[in-house]
Design a protein around this motif. Structure first.
Motif, mmCIF file in Angstrom:
data_model
loop_
_atom_site.group_PDB
_atom_site.id
_atom_site.type_symbol
_atom_site.label_atom_id
_atom_site.label_comp_id
_atom_site.label_asym_id
_atom_site.label_seq_id
_atom_site.Cartn_x
_atom_site.Cartn_y
_atom_site.Cartn_z
ATOM 1 N N ASP A 106 -14.152 60.268 71.360
ATOM 2 C CA ASP A 106 -15.406 60.231 70.598
ATOM 3 C C ASP A 106 -16.148 58.938 70.943
ATOM 4 O OD1 ASP A 106 -13.283 58.902 69.359
ATOM 5 O OD2 ASP A 106 -14.201 59.003 67.372
ATOM 6 N N ARG A 147 -20.166 47.200 65.898
ATOM 7 C CA ARG A 147 -20.194 46.681 64.533
ATOM 8 C C ARG A 147 -19.166 45.573 64.357
ATOM 9 N NH1 ARG A 147 -17.539 49.398 59.489
ATOM 10 N NH2 ARG A 147 -17.208 47.392 58.548
ATOM 11 N N GLU A 175 -19.276 57.907 71.577
ATOM 12 C CA GLU A 175 -20.457 57.386 70.874
ATOM 13 C C GLU A 175 -20.068 56.713 69.557
ATOM 14 O OE1 GLU A 175 -24.829 58.883 69.236
ATOM 15 O OE2 GLU A 175 -23.521 60.261 70.338
ATOM 16 N N GLN A 176 -19.232 57.386 68.771
ATOM 17 C CA GLN A 176 -18.811 56.816 67.491
ATOM 18 C C GLN A 176 -17.984 55.549 67.687
ATOM 19 O OE1 GLN A 176 -19.655 57.347 64.493
ATOM 20 N NE2 GLN A 176 -18.139 56.100 63.413
ATOM 21 N N ALA A 177 -17.060 55.591 68.668
ATOM 22 C CA ALA A 177 -16.205 54.426 68.926
ATOM 23 C C ALA A 177 -17.040 53.230 69.381
ATOM 24 C CB ALA A 177 -15.144 54.775 69.967
ATOM 25 N N ASN A 178 -18.049 53.481 70.222
ATOM 26 C CA ASN A 178 -18.917 52.396 70.679
ATOM 27 C C ASN A 178 -19.690 51.784 69.518
ATOM 28 O OD1 ASN A 178 -18.877 51.469 73.347
ATOM 29 N ND2 ASN A 178 -19.819 53.351 74.105
ATOM 30 N N LYS A 179 -20.162 52.619 68.605
ATOM 31 C CA LYS A 179 -20.875 52.103 67.436
ATOM 32 C C LYS A 179 -19.978 51.207 66.592
ATOM 33 C CE LYS A 179 -24.260 55.840 66.900
ATOM 34 N NZ LYS A 179 -24.704 56.984 66.055
ATOM 35 N N ARG A 180 -18.749 51.650 66.401
ATOM 36 C CA ARG A 180 -17.802 50.870 65.615
ATOM 37 C C ARG A 180 -17.446 49.568 66.332
ATOM 38 N NH1 ARG A 180 -16.437 51.073 60.556
ATOM 39 N NH2 ARG A 180 -14.189 51.012 60.914
ATOM 40 N N ASP A 213 -9.327 51.789 63.241
ATOM 41 C CA ASP A 213 -9.838 53.162 63.329
ATOM 42 C C ASP A 213 -8.854 54.137 63.963
ATOM 43 O OD1 ASP A 213 -12.046 51.915 62.359
ATOM 44 O OD2 ASP A 213 -13.429 52.602 63.900
ATOM 45 N N TYR A 214 -7.955 53.628 64.812
ATOM 46 C CA TYR A 214 -7.086 54.537 65.561
ATOM 47 C C TYR A 214 -5.602 54.215 65.408
ATOM 48 C CZ TYR A 214 -11.504 55.872 67.674
ATOM 49 O OH TYR A 214 -12.787 56.317 67.864
#
Length: 218
Positions: free
Chosen positions: A72, A82, A74-79, A43-44
């Protein structure tokens, strides 16, 4: 045998045993670091070695991710969560934990957890191992604004459980756990089976294996 250090002034009688989760009850290190490493790369575009990421163990993503220049959250934690699912096969309960929890339950002690996991992470990463049934109270990262090493999570546990800090002990594997217990006025037991750096942790008890916990009750 585990090294058991006792209070020189008196022997405490514990009625409440509080556990950290990762590195104490279940071995999640490979899964946590492996999934984070993969998320950072995909992702990064960040290529990082596992040892460079070890600092995240014991603190929530809201604190660790900014240290990796990720905003970001919240989004990073979700990913991250996952990707964690791809590493579930790496997670296991430490040897002896289930037997020790059963023995503590038989003694009518109050058991609980204070963890940096969120409620959803507890559901996903902890509950499948069948340990939740032993726990009367749970404090997650969702329950307090401040997190370990701040004492608020343990203070929240004392509030909801009604436990006396003088007869409670927190068992964890990191310096964050130790500092949280120290500042909450609760004795700390160091889980050496999950600890990676015990040198700067001044615990009341050092436990080499889970069975050593029973010894402080006898």
């Amino acid at each position: 045998m585990g090294e058991i250090k006792k209070d020189k002034e008196r022997i405490r009688i514990y009625k409440t045993i509080i556990f950290d989760v990762d590195g104490t009850l279940i071995d999640t290190e490979k899964a946590v670091l492996g999934s984070l490493q993969k998320m950072l790369k995909e992702d990064y575009g960040k290529q990082m070695q596992l040892e460079e990421l070890a600092f995240v163990l014991g603190i929530p993503g809201s604190r660790s991710l900014p240290k990796l220049d990720i905003m970001d959250i919240e989004q990073a934690n979700k990913r991250w969560n996952r990707f964690m699912k791809e590493f579930y096969h790496e997670i296991e309960v430490f040897d002896g934990i289930k037997e020790v929890l059963g023995s503590l339950e038989d003694r009518n002690l109050v058991l609980g957890i204070v963890t940096s996991k969120t409620n959803q992470e507890i559901i996903d990463d902890f509950e499948p191992f069948g340990l939740s049934g032993y726990m009367m109270h749970t404090v997650s990262a969702d329950d307090t604004e401040k997190h370990k090493p701040n004492p608020d999570p343990l203070l929240k546990f004392l509030e909801i459980s009604g436990a006396d800090p003088k007869t409670a002990i927190y068992i964890g594997d990191t310096v964050y756990d130790y500092e949280c217990a120290r500042d909450a006025g609760i004795d700390f037991g160091l889980a050496l089976w999950g600890c990676k750096n015990s040198g700067r942790i001044s615990a009341a008890y050092n436990f080499e294996k889970p069975q050593d916990i029973i010894r402080i009750l006898e």
